[in-house]
Design an enzyme around this catalytic site. Structure first.
Site, PDB file in Angstrom:
ATOM      1  N   GLU A  15       0.867  -1.179   0.000  1.00  0.00           N
ATOM      2  CA  GLU A  15       0.000   0.000   0.000  1.00  0.00           C
ATOM      3  C   GLU A  15       0.899   1.222   0.000  1.00  0.00           C
ATOM      4  OE1 GLU A  15      -3.276   0.008  -0.274  1.00  0.00           O
ATOM      5  OE2 GLU A  15      -3.336  -2.186  -0.305  1.00  0.00           O
ATOM      6  N   HIS A 152      -8.111  -3.765   1.130  1.00  0.00           N
ATOM      7  CA  HIS A 152      -6.998  -2.890   0.723  1.00  0.00           C
ATOM      8  C   HIS A 152      -5.978  -2.753   1.858  1.00  0.00           C
ATOM      9  CE1 HIS A 152      -8.604  -1.702  -3.189  1.00  0.00           C
ATOM     10  NE2 HIS A 152      -9.792  -1.622  -2.607  1.00  0.00           N
TER      11      HIS A 152
END
Length: 326
Positions: A15, A152
């Site tokens: 990320e 995510h």
């Protein structure tokens, strides 16, 4: 120096945040997977604090999340040990995740880990699984198979990637064993409501190399059979039409009586009622002899003027006879 290849496959995900015109790592997560059993044998994840001046611009992370996180140089050894010499696997890692890892190691002046191979699930699924789920995003594929919602977060996404690949591989394995007509029927059948909701695409078209080849072969066989059937039907129809036409023609030309021969009609005479006068068989022979006798005389007297004989019409004779009878 030859790099030693380690057995496990490492599924990883990163990320990031965007700042100062580049990407910075915010989180790294990876799982080690046994290639024979496809089971997780190890995992690692960590938040990463951006360097000074790297503002956190990410809707899933705030400055408070990463303020106490280690800097990349503090976790570089662990990440290097996980990645180096193993097969790397992930979704769209060739275009995004791999370059971010190399940039992070370059920032601290260290050589980046090298993979024994790279498996990008995005490229694999695009080639073999197709867009039957609507698109190839991880969130869409997870919803399609009912795995769950993409969070995510690096470690969760790496695990989800493995599960998505398992489901896709199972579908492709089953389809490779199905008859072509079954695949064609599945492609033409409308999806159910739950299926459509999961796929986010009511008219999803399956585009894969194996499936396209099988469906094309089935359609070709069906087209050949249809052409043969059409030709046979047309031939039978033409034979039947010809038979009916022949029968109708025969029925139209069939007379209720047997017509007299042309020679008899031309040489015969009719009486006062219009009926044909039939002569005895010897009469024709006598008449033929009478015609042949004066033939020589006519030849010698050809210079004489021809005598024109006028035949009195039958109705005048009939009228004259009635006058006499009165």
């Amino acid at each position: 120096m030859t790099m030693m290849t380690r057995r496990e496959i490492v599924f990883f995900d990163v990320e990031t945040c965007s700042s100062a015109g580049r990407w910075w790592l915010l989180e790294f997560g990876a799982i080690l997977v046994c290639p024979r059993k496809l089971v997780e044998v190890g995992s690692y994840d960590t938040l990463i604090r951006p360097p000074p001046g790297g503002d956190v611009v990410n809707r899933r992370f705030t400055a408070d999340h990463v303020e106490a996180a280690p800097a990349f140089q503090d976790v570089a050894d662990k990440i290097y040990d996980l990645l180096h010499g193993r097969v790397w696997a992930g979704h769209n890692i060739r275009r995004f995740d791999c370059p971010r890892i190399r940039e992070a190691f370059a920032d601290i002046g260290r050589a980046a880990p090298e993979p024994a191979g790279v498996i990008d699930s995005l490229n694999v699924l695009a080639a073999d699984f197709g867009r039957r789920a609507g698109d190839l995003k991880m969130a869409t594929l997870a919803n399609y198979f009912g795995i769950g919602t993409q969070k995510h977060r690096s470690l969760d996404d790496a695990r989800m990637n493995l599960e998505v690949l398992k489901h896709c591989a199972t579908v492709l394995l089953l389809e490779s064993s199905m008859p072509p007509h079954v695949l064609a029927a599945q492609q033409s059948a409308p999806p159910s409501s739950s299926y459509a909701a999961a796929a986010h695409h009511d008219d999803a078209v399956v585009v894969t190399r194996r499936r396209a080849a099988a469906v094309a072969a089935h359609h070709q066989a069906a087209a050949t059979a249809a052409t043969t059937a059409t030709t046979t039907t047309a031939t039978k129809h033409a034979v039947v039409q010809h038979h009916h036409h022949h029968r109708s023609t025969s029925q139209q030309t069939k007379l209720p009586f047997t017509p007299a021969s042309s020679a008899a009609t031309a040489g015969g005479k009719r009486d006062s009622l219009g009926k044909l006068v039939v002569r005895a068989p010897g009469a024709n022979n006598n008449k033929q002899q009478q015609r042949q006798a004066p033939a020589a005389a006519l030849a010698t007297s050809s210079r004489r003027a021809a005598v024109t004989t006028t035949t009195t019409p039958f109705h005048m004779i009939l009228r004259h006879s009635r006058t006499i009878l009165r």
